[in-house]
Design a protein around this motif. Structure first.
Motif, PDB file in Angstrom:
ATOM      1  N   ASP A 170      45.347  80.382   4.857  1.00 51.26           N
ATOM      2  CA  ASP A 170      44.210  80.026   5.708  1.00 51.26           C
ATOM      3  C   ASP A 170      43.982  78.535   5.854  1.00 51.26           C
ATOM      4  O   ASP A 170      42.911  78.138   6.330  1.00 51.26           O
ATOM      5  CB  ASP A 170      42.898  80.647   5.174  1.00 51.26           C
ATOM      6  N   GLN A 171      44.943  77.706   5.401  1.00 55.01           N
ATOM      7  CA  GLN A 171      44.606  76.288   5.515  1.00 55.01           C
ATOM      8  C   GLN A 171      44.505  75.877   6.973  1.00 55.01           C
ATOM      9  O   GLN A 171      45.262  76.320   7.819  1.00 55.01           O
ATOM     10  CB  GLN A 171      45.584  75.404   4.744  1.00 55.01           C
ATOM     11  N   ARG A 172      43.508  75.048   7.216  1.00 57.25           N
ATOM     12  CA  ARG A 172      43.204  74.635   8.577  1.00 57.25           C
ATOM     13  C   ARG A 172      43.188  73.120   8.561  1.00 57.25           C
ATOM     14  O   ARG A 172      42.174  72.501   8.304  1.00 57.25           O
ATOM     15  CB  ARG A 172      41.820  75.184   8.978  1.00 57.25           C
ATOM     16  N   HIS A 173      44.356  72.561   8.769  1.00 63.04           N
ATOM     17  CA  HIS A 173      44.495  71.130   8.574  1.00 63.04           C
ATOM     18  C   HIS A 173      45.204  70.559   9.783  1.00 63.04           C
ATOM     19  O   HIS A 173      46.332  70.931  10.077  1.00 63.04           O
ATOM     20  CB  HIS A 173      45.321  70.899   7.307  1.00 63.04           C
ATOM     21  N   LEU A 174      44.561  69.658  10.510  1.00 61.01           N
ATOM     22  CA  LEU A 174      45.222  69.038  11.652  1.00 61.01           C
ATOM     23  C   LEU A 174      46.131  67.914  11.158  1.00 61.01           C
ATOM     24  O   LEU A 174      45.758  67.166  10.249  1.00 61.01           O
ATOM     25  CB  LEU A 174      44.185  68.461  12.623  1.00 61.01           C
ATOM     26  N   THR A 175      47.283  67.792  11.807  1.00 68.29           N
ATOM     27  CA  THR A 175      48.162  66.666  11.461  1.00 68.29           C
ATOM     28  C   THR A 175      47.601  65.398  12.115  1.00 68.29           C
ATOM     29  O   THR A 175      46.786  65.461  13.037  1.00 68.29           O
ATOM     30  CB  THR A 175      49.569  66.891  12.005  1.00 68.29           C
ATOM     31  N   ASP A 176      48.069  64.262  11.647  1.00 67.79           N
ATOM     32  CA  ASP A 176      47.648  62.993  12.256  1.00 67.79           C
ATOM     33  C   ASP A 176      47.989  62.977  13.742  1.00 67.79           C
ATOM     34  O   ASP A 176      47.227  62.477  14.568  1.00 67.79           O
ATOM     35  CB  ASP A 176      48.335  61.818  11.553  1.00 67.79           C
ATOM     36  N   ALA A 177      49.127  63.546  14.077  1.00 67.03           N
ATOM     37  CA  ALA A 177      49.550  63.556  15.494  1.00 67.03           C
ATOM     38  C   ALA A 177      48.575  64.380  16.334  1.00 67.03           C
ATOM     39  O   ALA A 177      48.209  63.995  17.444  1.00 67.03           O
ATOM     40  CB  ALA A 177      50.960  64.121  15.602  1.00 67.03           C
ATOM     41  N   GLN A 178      48.157  65.518  15.808  1.00 58.43           N
ATOM     42  CA  GLN A 178      47.203  66.340  16.567  1.00 58.43           C
ATOM     43  C   GLN A 178      45.879  65.617  16.749  1.00 58.43           C
ATOM     44  O   GLN A 178      45.268  65.667  17.815  1.00 58.43           O
ATOM     45  CB  GLN A 178      46.964  67.676  15.836  1.00 58.43           C
ATOM     46  N   ILE A 179      45.448  64.920  15.728  1.00 58.66           N
ATOM     47  CA  ILE A 179      44.188  64.185  15.820  1.00 58.66           C
ATOM     48  C   ILE A 179      44.305  63.089  16.878  1.00 58.66           C
ATOM     49  O   ILE A 179      43.377  62.846  17.655  1.00 58.66           O
ATOM     50  CB  ILE A 179      43.805  63.608  14.441  1.00 58.66           C
ATOM     51  N   GLN A 180      45.456  62.453  16.934  1.00 55.14           N
ATOM     52  CA  GLN A 180      45.637  61.387  17.930  1.00 55.14           C
ATOM     53  C   GLN A 180      45.634  61.941  19.345  1.00 55.14           C
ATOM     54  O   GLN A 180      45.209  61.269  20.280  1.00 55.14           O
ATOM     55  CB  GLN A 180      46.957  60.668  17.676  1.00 55.14           C
ATOM     56  N   ILE A 181      46.098  63.170  19.495  1.00 55.91           N
ATOM     57  CA  ILE A 181      46.128  63.761  20.844  1.00 55.91           C
ATOM     58  C   ILE A 181      44.706  63.881  21.395  1.00 55.91           C
ATOM     59  O   ILE A 181      44.461  63.621  22.581  1.00 55.91           O
ATOM     60  CB  ILE A 181      46.816  65.141  20.816  1.00 55.91           C
ATOM     61  N   PHE A 182      43.761  64.250  20.546  1.00 60.72           N
ATOM     62  CA  PHE A 182      42.377  64.330  21.025  1.00 60.72           C
ATOM     63  C   PHE A 182      41.907  62.963  21.496  1.00 60.72           C
ATOM     64  O   PHE A 182      41.259  62.833  22.539  1.00 60.72           O
ATOM     65  CB  PHE A 182      41.455  64.831  19.906  1.00 60.72           C
ATOM     66  N   ALA A 183      42.234  61.943  20.725  1.00 59.06           N
ATOM     67  CA  ALA A 183      41.801  60.596  21.097  1.00 59.06           C
ATOM     68  C   ALA A 183      42.442  60.162  22.407  1.00 59.06           C
ATOM     69  O   ALA A 183      41.791  59.573  23.270  1.00 59.06           O
ATOM     70  CB  ALA A 183      42.129  59.630  19.965  1.00 59.06           C
ATOM     71  N   LYS A 184      43.734  60.462  22.554  1.00 58.19           N
ATOM     72  CA  LYS A 184      44.425  60.068  23.801  1.00 58.19           C
ATOM     73  C   LYS A 184      43.796  60.785  25.000  1.00 58.19           C
ATOM     74  O   LYS A 184      43.620  60.202  26.061  1.00 58.19           O
ATOM     75  CB  LYS A 184      45.903  60.465  23.727  1.00 58.19           C
ATOM     76  N   TRP A 185      43.501  62.048  24.805  1.00 55.86           N
ATOM     77  CA  TRP A 185      42.922  62.827  25.902  1.00 55.86           C
ATOM     78  C   TRP A 185      41.582  62.253  26.320  1.00 55.86           C
ATOM     79  O   TRP A 185      41.299  62.104  27.520  1.00 55.86           O
ATOM     80  CB  TRP A 185      42.758  64.285  25.440  1.00 55.86           C
ATOM     81  N   PHE A 186      40.805  61.864  25.353  1.00 53.51           N
ATOM     82  CA  PHE A 186      39.508  61.266  25.659  1.00 53.51           C
ATOM     83  C   PHE A 186      39.706  59.949  26.401  1.00 53.51           C
ATOM     84  O   PHE A 186      39.024  59.652  27.383  1.00 53.51           O
ATOM     85  CB  PHE A 186      38.721  61.056  24.368  1.00 53.51           C
ATOM     86  N   ASP A 187      40.661  59.153  25.929  1.00 49.59           N
ATOM     87  CA  ASP A 187      40.887  57.842  26.538  1.00 49.59           C
ATOM     88  C   ASP A 187      41.299  57.938  28.000  1.00 49.59           C
ATOM     89  O   ASP A 187      41.003  57.039  28.788  1.00 49.59           O
ATOM     90  CB  ASP A 187      41.970  57.069  25.759  1.00 49.59           C
TER      91      ASP A 187
END
Lengths: 205, 602
Positions: free
Chosen positions: B91-108
């Motif tokens: 059940d681990q729910r852990h975003l990778t650094d790359a996934q986290i960056q995708i959210f930031a890029k999308w916002f940008d």
């Protein structure tokens, strides 16, 4: 003078038109409401009437609480807002909730007011007129006007430290302190604090 | 000229390209964001589930785009405390650094929606019980009302079991009933009626979540906890624990207020095994009983360790501390000198307690040293510090004390090795408790709790003179402290100082007439002094307050026998044998009654 061959012009023009169509196509695929951008800019009550939130008033201070129906931090503050409304009821200080989400219906806002037992009225601010006037960035966030001048903008209290992190009790009641000063006839120096909650900027007008 | 034309076309083309959806470098919701959100967020962020808003569509997510960037970068969301790379858990729910960056890029880039064809299908989730239809459902007897405002509430709820005979439970599934307020739950059992009695003390369902009792335990070495979005563990069929009609399921539930009154009535689904267990897990619980954190210190370490006496497989792990804990390190020092990380948490959150189950059990051979090392921040800079200004904080169960615990669910190879582990661990606990309590008393000679504990530990070791010194110190300074008086009274019985013991027990009953153990002990003294009618009276009063008390249940028939009240004595012995057919004392009692009757006939 150098001139492009006609065929290249035609090709470039076609591409530009195609690009424009695709962009429009993108927007129409979105289900985002476009109604609000068609309405005249303004703040509305929940009966749909245009209001002047900072119009003539006998209130010594006007308090706006920016909120959302689905913001958990805003909702957890409902009892505290109610307490402040009741506390300052005799001091001629008026309170108004402000909903900056252009996509929510007035029906859901009315239901929200009832569900959380808010004892004050509410405005809709779909075009972020009040948001921009006050500089509010967060829900929940308070803005206090005295004689039409903004004297405070920020958190209600410091109970919330960050998302998911809160003190068991607030140690600073910032909004209450401002209203106490107003009630005592003191001058409030303009100041702000950082609020914690959902971002108003995400609610595109 | 021709080259210039080509260049111009290229420039125009590239200019147009960035405004079309042809450019595959632009992050879009449909192609890049939706898969991450559907896989990691939607399980809770959907109607009727734990989160206050849904994240199932472009509208939902784009309305919270910047907020999502913030909460993923701080790793507040998805809610998962253990650091990646230090244990692999279900059940681990852990975003990778790359996934986290995708959210930031999308916002940008302005949160574009993207091509419809790129959108993955909406995720689906099972409705109702996830493990299938339960064999038995137990429920809170009534709704609990959580008030609109206030601090988080921790409360024990007692869910009685109604079952004939006994069954073996291989899995439990918790159904909170109100997902908006339930934050996490720990499910244990009580094989006595103690929890029910605590529940019935007032009109409000349940009892204080910080109150503990020895009888409330994880069943037979098996953890069970619940948090939003977690999958219940189906069990393995060879691990199961016995359930009968005398058991209550006890849920320690953590609830958060929402701004309006809320109601909750939770249920637990029980899933039976086809046969008794063939594997027997054991819970190793490491503690630190002498925590002492000075005010103002921001990196105070608390640590303890245990050497495994047998080979085990580590199946699940659960850390515990209160508000000041920040980092948690748990590791195994292997016999070959290497270190195997078991768990690492860099930002402990008291409100997110759960147990973590390994994807593959970790083999820990005999001789492995299991270590925990927790770091606490008791400075003013810690906004979660409950004390302003900071104060010295010591070990205790209340939320403004601190704790440091590490619970390990391990599986020994056999029943025999489990028994060996159990014996070794009990001995370790005794020694560790003694060391810790001695530390506490040396630091604070006036600490009443510590001196009471030390008195008990010395008495258990047969060091009566030392124990008596501590008990008398405590009773003089805290005359209403019942546990010290009772421990002293018990020691006095062992020393056959019956009159001194009796006066302590009577003093206890003046303070608390419902302290049933005092009646039990007075009954034992009366039996020793050949006053069976006095003994009977005390045992009956004890039973009235607590029908589960074993001392009075065992000895009441003896006091009756000694008064020749043979019929009632026989009835009680037979009742004992009915529920425990192997009870030798009850069988001996019946034999004695038969012999007495024969004597009387002569």
């Amino acid at each position: 003078m150098w001139r492009l061959p006609l065929s290249v012009f035609w090709l470039a023009g076609t591409l530009l038109v195609v690009a424009g169509c695709d962009t429009i196509g993108e927007k129409s695929q979105s289900s985002r409401a476009t109604n609000s951008s068609a309405m005249p800019s303004g703040v509305y009550d929940l009966q749909g009437r245009l209001v002047d939130p900072l119009g003539e008033t006998e209130a010594r201070a006007v308090v706006f609480i920016f909120t959302r129906t689905d913001c958990p931090i805003s909702n957890r503050y409902a009892p505290e807002v109610k307490r402040l409304v009741e506390r300052f009821a005799e001091q001629n200080i008026s309170f108004h909730l402000v909903y900056p989400d252009p996509e929510q219906t007035t029906a859901s806002m009315k239901a929200h007011l009832a569900e959380y037992d808010y004892p004050c009225d509410a405005y809709r601010d779909p075009n972020h007129v009040l948001v921009e006037k006050t500089g509010a960035r967060i829900t929940p966030e308070a803005a206090v006007f005295v004689a039409k001048q903004l004297v405070y903008r920020g958190r209600i209290d410091n109970r919330f430290v960050d998302f998911g992190q809160s003190r068991s009790e607030a140690t600073r009641h910032d909004l209450e302190q401002v209203l106490q000063q107003v009630a005592a006839g003191e001058t409030v120096e303009f100041h702000t604090t950082e609020a914690v909650g959902c971002y108003i900027s995400d609610l595109k007008k | 000229m021709r080259n210039a034309s080509v260049l111009m076309v290229a420039m125009v083309l590239s200019g147009c390209g960035s405004e079309t959806t042809v450019d595959t470098d632009v992050v879009t919701f449909n192609r890049d964001i939706a898969p991450i959100v559907f896989d990691n967020c939607a399980v809770c962020h959907r109607p009727g589930d734990a989160a206050p808003f849904s994240l199932l569509s472009y509208d939902d997510v784009s309305k919270r785009a910047e907020q999502i960037v913030t909460v993923t970068q701080s790793r507040f969301m998805p809610p998962w405390l253990p650091e990646a790379g230090f244990g692999e858990f279900l059940d681990q729910r852990h975003l990778t650094d790359a996934q986290i960056q995708i959210f930031a890029k999308w916002f940008d880039v302005g949160t574009p929606e993207g091509k419809p064809d790129d959108l993955p299908p909406q995720p689906t989730f099972p409705e109702g019980w996830q493990l299938g239809t339960p064999d038995l459902i137990v429920e809170m007897p009534e709704e609990y009302t959580l008030s609109a405002t206030g601090d988080d509430v921790y409360r024990h709820f007692v869910l009685p079991v109604s079952i004939k005979g006994e069954r073996y439970v291989r899995a439990m599934e918790f159904n909170p009933g109100n997902l908006r307020i339930a934050h996490h739950a720990i499910i244990k059992i009580d094989r006595t009626r103690w929890s029910q009695r605590l529940d019935q003390k007032d009109e409000v369902p349940g009892f204080d979540g910080m109150l503990d009792a020895d009888s409330i335990q994880p069943p037979d070495g098996v953890f069970c906890s619940w948090a939003p979005g977690r999958t219940p563990w189906p069990g393995t069929g060879d691990i199961a624990w016995k359930l009968d009609g005398n058991t209550s399921v006890v849920v320690q539930l953590h609830m958060q207020t929402t701004g309006k009154p809320e109601k909750i009535r939770s249920r637990v689904g029980l899933f039976f095994a086809d046969h008794p267990p063939t594997k027997f897990p054991f819970i190793i619980s490491l503690h630190s009983y002498d925590i002492d954190i000075p005010a103002g210190v921001s990196d105070h370490h608390v640590t303890n360790r245990y050497v495994l006496p047998i080979d085990v497989k580590l199946q699940a792990i659960s850390p515990h501390a209160h508000f000041l804990a920040r980092e948690m390190h748990a590791y195994a020092e292997m016999p070959d000198g290497s270190r195997q990380w078991l768990l690492k948490i860099n930002h402990w959150d008291f409100s997110r307690q759960e147990n973590y189950r390994y994807v593959r059990p970790v083999s820990l051979p005999k001789g492995t040293v299991v270590v925990f090392d927790y770091v606490y921040d008791n400075s003013e800079a810690n906004p979660l510090n409950p004390n302003h200004p900071p104060q010295r904080v010591r070990y205790g169960v209340q939320s403004d004390d601190e704790m440091a615990e590490l619970w390990l669910q391990v599986l020994p190879d056999s029943r025999e090795s489990r028994d060996a582990l159990s014996a070794d661990f009990q001995e370790y606990k005794r020694k560790d408790a003694f060391r810790a309590v001695l530390n506490r008393v040396n630091r604070d000679p006036n600490d009443i709790e510590s001196r009471t504990s030390l008195g008990v530990l010395l008495a258990v070791q047969g060091r009566f003179a030392g124990a008596e010194k501590h008990f008398r110190f405590v009773i003089e300074r805290a005359p209403r402290k019942i546990d010290a008086r009772f421990a002293y009274a018990t020691m006095l019985i062992v020393r056959r100082r019956f009159s001194d013991s009796r006066s302590q027990l009577k003093a206890i009953l003046k303070i608390d007439p419902d302290y049933f153990k005092a009646h039990g002990s007075l009954g034992l003294i009366a039996l020793q002094q050949r006053m069976p009618e006095v003994a009977e009276e005390h045992f009956r009063r004890c039973q009235k307050i607590n029908p589960d008390d074993t001392i009075s249940r065992k000895n009441l028939p003896i006091s009756l026998f000694l008064q020749d009240k043979l019929d009632e004595a026989e009835e009680l012995f037979r009742a004992t044998l009915k529920s425990s057919p192997d009870n030798a004392k009850a069988r001996d009692g019946l034999k004695a009654i038969r012999a007495r009757r024969r004597e009387q006939m002569k």
